[in-house]
Design an enzyme around this catalytic site. Structure first.
Site, PDB file in Angstrom:
ATOM      1  N   ASP A 197       9.080   3.036   1.503  1.00  0.00           N
ATOM      2  CA  ASP A 197       7.761   3.356   0.907  1.00  0.00           C
ATOM      3  C   ASP A 197       7.828   2.312  -0.406  1.00  0.00           C
ATOM      4  O   ASP A 197       8.844   2.136  -1.005  1.00  0.00           O
ATOM      5  CB  ASP A 197       7.680   4.647   0.261  1.00  0.00           C
ATOM      6  CG  ASP A 197       6.340   4.854  -0.375  1.00  0.00           C
ATOM      7  OD1 ASP A 197       5.582   4.676   0.262  1.00  0.00           O
ATOM      8  OD2 ASP A 197       6.545   5.376  -1.323  1.00  0.00           O
ATOM      9  N   GLU A 239       7.079  -1.568   3.396  1.00  0.00           N
ATOM     10  CA  GLU A 239       5.869  -1.290   2.905  1.00  0.00           C
ATOM     11  C   GLU A 239       5.670  -2.334   1.766  1.00  0.00           C
ATOM     12  O   GLU A 239       6.103  -2.062   0.651  1.00  0.00           O
ATOM     13  CB  GLU A 239       5.175  -0.136   2.718  1.00  0.00           C
ATOM     14  CG  GLU A 239       3.801   0.145   2.292  1.00  0.00           C
ATOM     15  CD  GLU A 239       3.501   0.907   1.222  1.00  0.00           C
ATOM     16  OE1 GLU A 239       2.142   1.295   1.050  1.00  0.00           O
ATOM     17  OE2 GLU A 239       4.434   1.727   0.534  1.00  0.00           O
TER      18      GLU A 239
HETATM   19  C1  GLC Z   1       2.938   4.305  -0.627  1.00  0.00           C
HETATM   20  C2  GLC Z   1       2.361   5.534   0.437  1.00  0.00           C
HETATM   21  C3  GLC Z   1       1.224   6.154  -0.448  1.00  0.00           C
HETATM   22  C4  GLC Z   1       1.964   6.681  -1.623  1.00  0.00           C
HETATM   23  C5  GLC Z   1       2.410   5.686  -2.475  1.00  0.00           C
HETATM   24  C6  GLC Z   1       3.287   6.429  -3.434  1.00  0.00           C
HETATM   25  O1  GLC Z   1       1.823   3.503  -0.965  1.00  0.00           O
HETATM   26  O2  GLC Z   1       1.597   4.906   1.492  1.00  0.00           O
HETATM   27  O3  GLC Z   1       0.708   6.938   0.520  1.00  0.00           O
HETATM   28  O4  GLC Z   1       0.533   7.327  -2.381  1.00  0.00           O
HETATM   29  O5  GLC Z   1       3.411   4.932  -1.734  1.00  0.00           O
HETATM   30  O6  GLC Z   1       4.438   6.960  -3.008  1.00  0.00           O
END
Ligand code: GLC
Ligand code: CA
Length: 535
Positions: A197, A239
């Site tokens: 994440d 991500e």
């Molecule tokens: C990432 C996740 C999102 C979350 C953020 C903070 O972007 O996809 O849903 O709010 O991280 O953890």
């Protein structure tokens, strides 16, 4: 190398299936639905955060990295899930949310109260509010600052996301050890992949003394090595919505993150879909270039967040907004669209199917999102990104078979709009109908699994005389697949010069319908598509 050709299905336990009737999805419910997932043909299940959490960011605010939120079940049920998936040959991937914790995490509680605690330095503090506190917000328009005052500590703490999500201090070696330990723990319970994440923020340094330090991308290598020793098939999926020239920081020489979500293709792809013209997609695929052999792209259409269009130019973004999310209420954070796929496409399921076929044909691994396989709708009355996080619709009826609780007791309301309520959109009806979106998705998944050329091979863009048609070949070890996608709402006949196909004959593999055989002139329905093997 399983991850080179995986079909990943992403879901949130909380909204998938409620096994004990309290209105909240849970592991028991999910365990009862594994036949469905196996029948769909997926090869990897990605679970969104299921850890104990105050749940102020849908579980992305973790309070305990080693547990299961009691609302969702028990660790024993998690282990059972892990086992059952293994029996079915489906791998398990989970979210690793290590950029920040919840402010309710004992580390933050202890660290903020006690300056002598070893947990103090797990976070990033400042006695004065830094000058740039109103910059770099992850959720502009909702979040006010990246530094917030903490009474107990008598200091400001840094948070890239909501203020209840204090960032961990990656500069502290003990924090790194904690992160590796968390991975080791879940790996021991059968997890073979982690979605990292907020990867760019995980490795960045913040706060006064570190403000100008380069992010430590080497930490990705440390994570990679650690996981490889624990599990030979372990992978990291990042991500990271970053520009092209930063990719090597994440992939390294194939020794950092194994996979990255392909935001670089996702955004031009939606522009291409909006314009009904292949050019933006072709242009970005040309620029994409090669990645290390041990790495892979993860292609997706929609996820659990907004459709982020932040990397498009202002004019291009407005074009996508106009086509797929014209009301301000459909947009979010000034950069994205908070709708599901089917409503974005005006309910045209041919287009939903074609868009999936298209990402299935792009070089990489594919990630699909629960509910999109049946064309679920969204609920714009829900806050921010919750619009696309409504309960899975299994059967007709007010709760869509998600739960036996009363509709008012559910964790989130089931879609009630005329067009998308469970009476209209549900798994049960679609399973029995070979023409349904679900049946078509099943066939597309089987098709993708039969074409390793897509995951392993090289992509060759194929010129046609129709700007609306995207055509390309995937070649691997002497095998080749040709795919044509009509992005337009009108029928097309696309001509491909025979020399491009190298004297090979195209044999139909799959398509949105049966087409007459063709070697040069390929007919396509509105939003039609064809996959052919070259022999
Ligand atoms: C990432 C996740 C999102 C979350 C953020 C903070 O972007 O996809 O849903 O709010 O991280 O953890
Ligand atoms: Ca439940």
């Amino acid at each position: 190398m399983w991850f080179k050709n995986a079909i990943v299905y992403s879901l949130d336990v909380e909204t998938f299936a409620d096994g004990n009737g309290d209105g909240i999805g849970d592991f028991q419910g999910l365990l009862e639905r594994l036949d469905y997932l196996e029948g769909l043909g997926i090869t990897c299940l990605w679970l969104q955060p299921f850890f104990p959490s105050p749940n102020r960011d849908d579980g992305y605010d973790v309070m305990d990295y080693y547990g299961v939120d009691p609302r969702l079940g028990t660790l024993g049920e998690f282990a059972e899930l892990s086992h059952q998936l293994g029996q079915r040959g489906i791998r398990l991937m989970i979210d690793l949310v290590a950029n920040h914790t919840s402010d309710q995490h004992p580390w933050f509680q202890e660290g903020s109260r006690n300056p002598q605690s070893r947990y103090r330095d797990y976070y990033i503090w400042s006695e004065r509010k830094p000058k740039d506190a109103e910059e770099g917000m992850a959720f502009p328009g909702v979040q006010e600052s990246t530094w917030t005052w903490n009474e107990a500590a008598g200091a400001f703490y840094f948070h890239r996301f909501y203020k209840h999500q204090p960032d961990l201090n990656i500069g502290n070696p003990e924090v790194r050890t904690e992160i590796l330990r968390i991975m080791g723990y879940w790996a021991a319970l059968g997890v073979s992949g982690f979605r990292i994440d907020a990867a760019p923020f995980l490795v960045e340094f913040s706060g006064a003394k570190d403000a100008h330090r380069e992010p430590d991308y080497e930490f990705f290598r440390q994570m990679h090595r650690y996981l490889s020793w624990r599990r030979g098939d372990g992978v990291l999926l990042g991500e990271a919505n970053v520009p092209l020239d930063q990719l090597d920081r994440y992939f390294g020489d194939g020794d950092r993150l194994h996979l990255l979500f392909n935001f670089l293709v996702n955004q031009p792809l939606f522009l291409a879909l909006a314009r009904q013209e292949a050019a933006p997609l072709v242009h970005c695929l040309k620029r994409l270039g090669r990645i290390p052999q041990m790495c892979q792209w993860a292609h997706f259409l929609r996820g659990h967040d907004e459709l982020d269009l932040g990397q498009l130019t202002e004019a291009d973004r407005q074009e996508v907004f106009a086509a797929f999310g014209p009301d301000p209420d459909m947009q979010l954070y000034g950069r994205g669209i908070r709708r599901r796929l089917a409503p974005m496409f005006g309910g045209d399921l041919r287009r939903v199917e074609m868009a999936h076929s298209l990402i299935f044909s792009l070089p990489g691994t594919q990630v699909i999102r629960y509910g999109d396989e049946i064309g679920m709708g969204d609920d714009l009355s829900l806050e921010e990104r919750n619009s696309v996080r409504t309960p899975m619709q299994w059967t007709p009826g007010p709760t869509g078979g998600f739960s036996s609780a009363a509709p008012s007791e559910l964790i989130r309301p089931v879609i009630q709009s005329d067009r998308y309520r469970p009476d209209r959109v549900n798994v049960c009806d679609q399973l029995g109908d070979p023409g349904s979106l679900l049946s078509r998705m099943q066939r597309l998944i089987a098709l993708r699994r039969s074409c390793p050329e897509v995951g392993f091979g090289e992509t060759v863009l194929v010129a046609t005389d129709r700007p609306a048609v995207f055509a390309h070949m995937c070649r691997w070890k002497g095998h080749a697949v040709l795919a044509l996608h009509n992005l337009a709402e009108r029928p097309m006949t696309a001509r491909i010069e025979p020399e491009i196909l190298g004297g090979r004959r195209p044999v139909p593999l799959a398509a949105d319908r049966t087409y007459p055989a063709a070697e040069q002139e390929f007919e396509l329905e509105p939003f039609g598509y064809r996959w052919l093997r070259l022999v």
